[in-house]
Design a protein around this motif. Structure first.
Motif: not given
Length: 407
Positions: A30, A32, A35, A39, A78, A90
């Motif tokens: 992932y 941040e 994504d 998510v 992910v 996820v």
């Protein structure tokens, strides 16, 4: 209506489709920055619930990785699908060192094991039958093994057959423990405490010494208990003891009177909120009626039902332990104290505890049976062993230390 916990793994996979050329599925870590929005949208679309039936949904508080960030070793993966690289799955995981419920035969010290915890598995409803859930689990297990984890475990509800099938049949996990979740609604009125009992907050350094002693033979007690107790979400640790025994209490030296009870409080609101959906208008009205009566005639102590139909948080009680003949009464008053503390937090609607089925403290925790349940299943796997017939825990410890960071 029951207050139900959302299973950590929610997806509903179907049998594989017939062999055909499928777009690629890529699992990666992932990011941040790029994504987060995708998510969050995936989590929203994967809310649990069946039409016409009450369900409890989770709203993560703006940080998809917050549920594992409190662990030093953690990861979030992910799954991307197709040429457009759409995020369709996820999963989260963390690694911690915990007690196994055994003691060393030579030193009598707790035996610690490096454990991975798997949670938060989601797959988009429009991308099932592609093996995405299995791929996410196996990729996460690979990361866990590379980082030294000896075992992995996950939690779900016994009614979540698709989740259990994935982990027990495809990924070779074994059903392991069946803890009890006890829920107490937070009423508008306070609960009276016994006049001969004293409740005192204990500093984290002293709590650590006590917890390491009393939970040395339990399962899943974290080696980094100091980190847990100093976390900003920890609201404190409290001890209840008879006033007549105060002179026998010396927490700095680890000395306690013959009877005492202890617990810690964890605030979940900064990580996620809950909301009950799918109930009838009649149920809404009935619950509202209990709150109105409780506000109008508080001296009657009507057991009102808080508004759980709007976004709310809860306090989680952990590290519950009692000793002595008066231990159960002390624990009951300590739980009442937590309830009264929660009344001052407008966003806290319930107080929750999770304990082992045979833990003696279970009977002393106030709760509503209709809001509580014992349907959670913990499944375990020894990493690196494909077909296991047993694991190292031959006997079940009656006490399971439930780490609030696992919620």
């Amino acid at each position: 209506m029951s207050f139900k916990k959302i299973a950590a793994e929610t997806y509903f996979p179907n049998p594989p489709a017939a062999e055909e050329e499928k777009p690629p599925v890529v699992v990666r870590q992932y990011d941040e920055a790029s994504d987060k929005a995708a998510v969050e949208e995936l989590e929203r679309r994967c809310e649990v619930g069946q039409p016409g039936k009450p369900s409890l949904v989770t709203d993560l508080m703006g940080d998809p990785i917050a549920r594992v960030r409190n662990f030093v070793s953690h990861i979030m993966l992910v799954a991307e699908y197709g040429d457009v690289r759409e995020i369709v799955g996820v999963i989260r995981g963390c690694i911690k060192t915990v007690t196994s419920g055994k003691r060393s035969s030579s030193t009598q010290l707790p035996v610690y094991v490096k454990f991975a915890y798997i949670l938060g598995l989601r797959v988009s409803s429009t991308h099932r039958r592609l093996g995405i859930a299995t791929k996410l689990v196996r990729e996460l297990e690979g990361w866990c093994k590379q980082n030294g984890a000896e075992y992995a475990y996950m939690a779900t509800e016994c009614s979540n057959k698709p989740s259990l099938n994935l982990f027990t049949q495809k990924c070779h996990y074994l059903k392991f423990r069946n803890p009890t979740v006890l829920v107490q609604p937070v009423h508008l009125h306070s609960k009276p405490l016994a006049s001969d009992i004293m409740i005192v907050q204990v500093p984290p350094q002293q709590v650590e010494l006590v917890y390491r002693r009393v939970f040395s033979s339990s399962e899943f007690f974290p080696k980094d208990i100091d980190r847990l107790l100093s976390n900003k979400l920890n609201l404190g640790t409290f001890v209840a003891l008879p006033k007549k025994s105060v002179s026998k209490w010396n927490p700095k030296a680890g000395e306690f009177p013959p009877s005492f009870a202890i617990l810690s409080i964890w605030d979940t609101k900064e990580v996620f909120r809950l909301q009950v959906k799918g109930v009838s208008s009649l149920t809404h009205a009935a619950c509202l009626g209990t709150r109105v009566l409780d506000a109008m005639v508080p001296w009657l102590k009507i057991p009102s039902i808080p508004n759980v139909f709007k976004n709310f948080g809860f306090y989680f009680m952990y590290g519950l332990y009692m000793e002595g003949k008066d231990g159960p009464r002390l624990m009951k008053n300590l739980c009442k104290f937590v309830h009264n503390t929660a009344r001052n937090d407008p966003d806290c609607r319930v107080v929750v505890a999770e304990v082992g089925q045979t833990d003696p403290v279970r009977e002393a925790i106030p709760h509503w049976k209709k809001f509580s349940w014992d349907e959670d299943i913990w499944c375990i796997k020894k990493l690196g062993q494909v077909n296991q017939n047993h694991y190292d825990w031959h006997k079940s410890s009656p006490v399971i230390f439930v780490d609030p960071r696992d919620l």
